[in-house]
Design an enzyme around this catalytic site. Structure first.
Site, PDB file in Angstrom:
ATOM      1  N   GLU A   1      37.813  30.577  31.844  1.00  0.00           N
ATOM      2  CA  GLU A   1      38.648  32.074  32.130  1.00  0.00           C
ATOM      3  C   GLU A   1      39.794  31.965  30.958  1.00  0.00           C
ATOM      4  O   GLU A   1      39.851  32.173  29.723  1.00  0.00           O
ATOM      5  CB  GLU A   1      39.122  32.253  33.493  1.00  0.00           C
ATOM      6  CG  GLU A   1      39.922  33.426  33.654  1.00  0.00           C
ATOM      7  CD  GLU A   1      40.630  33.898  34.954  1.00  0.00           C
ATOM      8  OE1 GLU A   1      40.701  32.933  35.704  1.00  0.00           O
ATOM      9  OE2 GLU A   1      40.943  35.219  35.250  1.00  0.00           O
TER      10      GLU A   1
ATOM     11  N   ASP B   1      36.510  41.120  40.215  1.00  0.00           N
ATOM     12  CA  ASP B   1      37.738  39.977  40.494  1.00  0.00           C
ATOM     13  C   ASP B   1      38.965  40.510  41.466  1.00  0.00           C
ATOM     14  O   ASP B   1      38.859  39.922  42.522  1.00  0.00           O
ATOM     15  CB  ASP B   1      38.125  39.643  39.032  1.00  0.00           C
ATOM     16  CG  ASP B   1      38.810  38.376  38.952  1.00  0.00           C
ATOM     17  OD1 ASP B   1      38.829  37.495  39.834  1.00  0.00           O
ATOM     18  OD2 ASP B   1      39.341  37.943  37.779  1.00  0.00           O
TER      19      ASP B   1
ATOM     20  N   HIS C   1      37.841  38.503  45.030  1.00  0.00           N
ATOM     21  CA  HIS C   1      38.770  38.007  45.664  1.00  0.00           C
ATOM     22  C   HIS C   1      39.357  39.088  46.827  1.00  0.00           C
ATOM     23  O   HIS C   1      39.898  40.109  46.360  1.00  0.00           O
ATOM     24  CB  HIS C   1      39.926  37.384  44.928  1.00  0.00           C
ATOM     25  CG  HIS C   1      39.609  36.496  43.803  1.00  0.00           C
ATOM     26  ND1 HIS C   1      39.766  35.054  44.023  1.00  0.00           N
ATOM     27  CD2 HIS C   1      39.196  36.660  42.582  1.00  0.00           C
ATOM     28  CE1 HIS C   1      39.110  34.551  42.977  1.00  0.00           C
ATOM     29  NE2 HIS C   1      38.774  35.648  42.066  1.00  0.00           N
TER      30      HIS C   1
ATOM     31  N   HIS D   1      31.707  38.173  42.494  1.00  0.00           N
ATOM     32  CA  HIS D   1      33.133  37.565  42.082  1.00  0.00           C
ATOM     33  C   HIS D   1      34.353  38.603  42.451  1.00  0.00           C
ATOM     34  O   HIS D   1      34.736  39.594  41.668  1.00  0.00           O
ATOM     35  CB  HIS D   1      33.271  37.248  40.722  1.00  0.00           C
ATOM     36  CG  HIS D   1      34.450  36.552  39.967  1.00  0.00           C
ATOM     37  ND1 HIS D   1      34.428  35.687  38.840  1.00  0.00           N
ATOM     38  CD2 HIS D   1      35.685  36.609  40.345  1.00  0.00           C
ATOM     39  CE1 HIS D   1      35.631  35.387  38.872  1.00  0.00           C
ATOM     40  NE2 HIS D   1      36.448  35.789  39.734  1.00  0.00           N
TER      41      HIS D   1
HETATM   42  N1  ADE Z   1      42.581  34.355  41.998  1.00  0.00           N
HETATM   43  C1  ADE Z   1      42.351  35.449  42.064  1.00  0.00           C
HETATM   44  N2  ADE Z   1      41.909  36.093  40.966  1.00  0.00           N
HETATM   45  C2  ADE Z   1      41.966  35.105  39.957  1.00  0.00           C
HETATM   46  C3  ADE Z   1      41.494  34.997  38.778  1.00  0.00           C
HETATM   47  N3  ADE Z   1      40.920  35.811  38.060  1.00  0.00           N
HETATM   48  N4  ADE Z   1      41.346  33.595  38.270  1.00  0.00           N
HETATM   49  C4  ADE Z   1      41.808  32.380  39.046  1.00  0.00           C
HETATM   50  N5  ADE Z   1      42.331  32.610  40.347  1.00  0.00           N
HETATM   51  C5  ADE Z   1      42.148  33.832  40.831  1.00  0.00           C
HETATM   52 ZN    ZN Z   2      38.440  35.336  40.400  1.00  0.00          ZN
END
Ligand code: ADE
Ligand code: ZN
Length: 316
Positions: A197, A275, A16, A14
């Site tokens: 989340e 993340d 980005h 996970h």
């Molecule tokens: N895009 C980047 N980080 C994110 C996250 N934690 N939740 C949703 N979209 C994202």
């Molecule tokens: Zn994310």
């Protein structure tokens, strides 16, 4: 403990890529591309990294991504992340890439993808880091826009292992993307989705039943729904949990309230991930370290969390 955690072989499931853009690289790319920034220096930008919720973070994250313009920029971004992986013994990574963040501001899909894919290829050859890229749809945009993004990806089908779903969760349930996920699965993509989340457990049910995902990204709000917990345990559905992200975005008020170790002990297949590490104060090892510092995570628990991440890979 830090060195021991750092040396533990692990996978990151996970991450980005746009969230791994460190302020120093952001400033360097702005200079290279002659872009004026609203912050005077790296320090001023770092000071802006204080968020009350997901949306406040996303606003800054999309603004930061604007410095990414050329294939080389995307290569440099991805390479910097892979060097971090190497330094932290992350032997495999399955990062997200949000094409719409770039195509919507006039950067060609192919420009972003080529830069990222060539860095991942070099990462395999030169750093020995396994990887698989996840095409993530922005859920605050329409399903039609996601369909067009999938159309753009199909000529590069082999560059991706899965589709995902991210951005502003509340008000944008998985059910909104049922058709595009069905089409992606028919094309042979695996599926994952951010759910639970900030959104309710119902979104996790939808991700499982309507999008047929292989993993849930975050999923921490499953803890509120006993029937869902039983299903996650029974079917051993992996959750890609991001502890520092959760506290930075106020999903949990304090790390000592995080439920990841309770979930682990109950038999949920939880994993530890970063993340958006450039924004949340640390990469994978720092996330493990925070669990040790605030929750008393033992070496045995760390070993199980790391093994879960290796088991939950979509590609090997
Ligand atoms: N895009 C980047 N980080 C994110 C996250 N934690 N939740 C949703 N979209 C994202
Ligand atoms: Zn994310």
């Amino acid at each position: 403990m830090y060195d021991w955690l750092n040396a533990l072989p692990k996978a990151e499931l996970h991450l980005h890529l746009e969230g791994s853009l460190e302020p120093e690289l952001l400033f360097a790319l702005a200079e290279r591309n002659k872009i004026a920034l609203p912050w005077n220096d790296v320090e001023a930008l770092r000071k802006a990294y204080a968020f009350n919720n997901l949306q406040e973070f996303l606003d800054l994250y999309y603004q930061g991504a604007d410095v990414l313009r050329t294939e080389q920029d995307f290569y440099d971004l991805t390479w910097a992340y892979l060097e971090k992986c190497k330094a932290q013994n992350v032997i495999h990574t399955e990062p997200f890439f949000d094409p719409q963040t770039h195509t919507d501001r006039g950067i060609a899909f192919e420009v972003a993808l080529t830069g990222i894919a060539s860095a991942l290829k070099d990462g395999r050859a030169r750093l020995g880091i396994g990887s698989g890229l996840i095409l993530s749809f922005l859920r605050h945009l329409s399903e039609d826009a996601a369909q067009r993004t999938l159309d753009q990806a199909l000529p590069f089908r082999d560059a991706f292992i899965a589709v995902g779903l991210d951005s502003s969760e509340v008000g944008h349930p998985p059910s909104k993307f049922q058709r595009v996920f069905a089409r992606a699965r028919a094309e042979g993509f695996a599926a994952v989705a951010h759910a639970g989340e900030e959104g309710p457990p119902a979104y996790i049910w939808e991700a499982l039943d309507l999008l047929q995902v292989s993993r849930i990204d975050h999923g921490v709000r499953a803890f509120e729904d006993e029937r869902l917990m039983a299903r996650l345990i029974d079917e051993q559905i992996p959750l890609t949990v991001c502890p520092l992200s959760n506290t930075k975005l106020c999903v949990f008020e304090d790390m000592n309230q995080h439920t990841i170790l309770d979930m682990l002990e109950r038999g949920v297949k939880v994993t530890v991930n970063s993340d958006d590490p450039a924004y949340f104060g640390g990469y994978v090892t720092e996330n493990f370290q925070a669990l040790h510092d605030s929750l008393g995570m033992t070496e045995e628990q760390a070993r199980r969390l790391a093994q879960n991440s290796l088991d939950a890979r979509l590609v090997r």
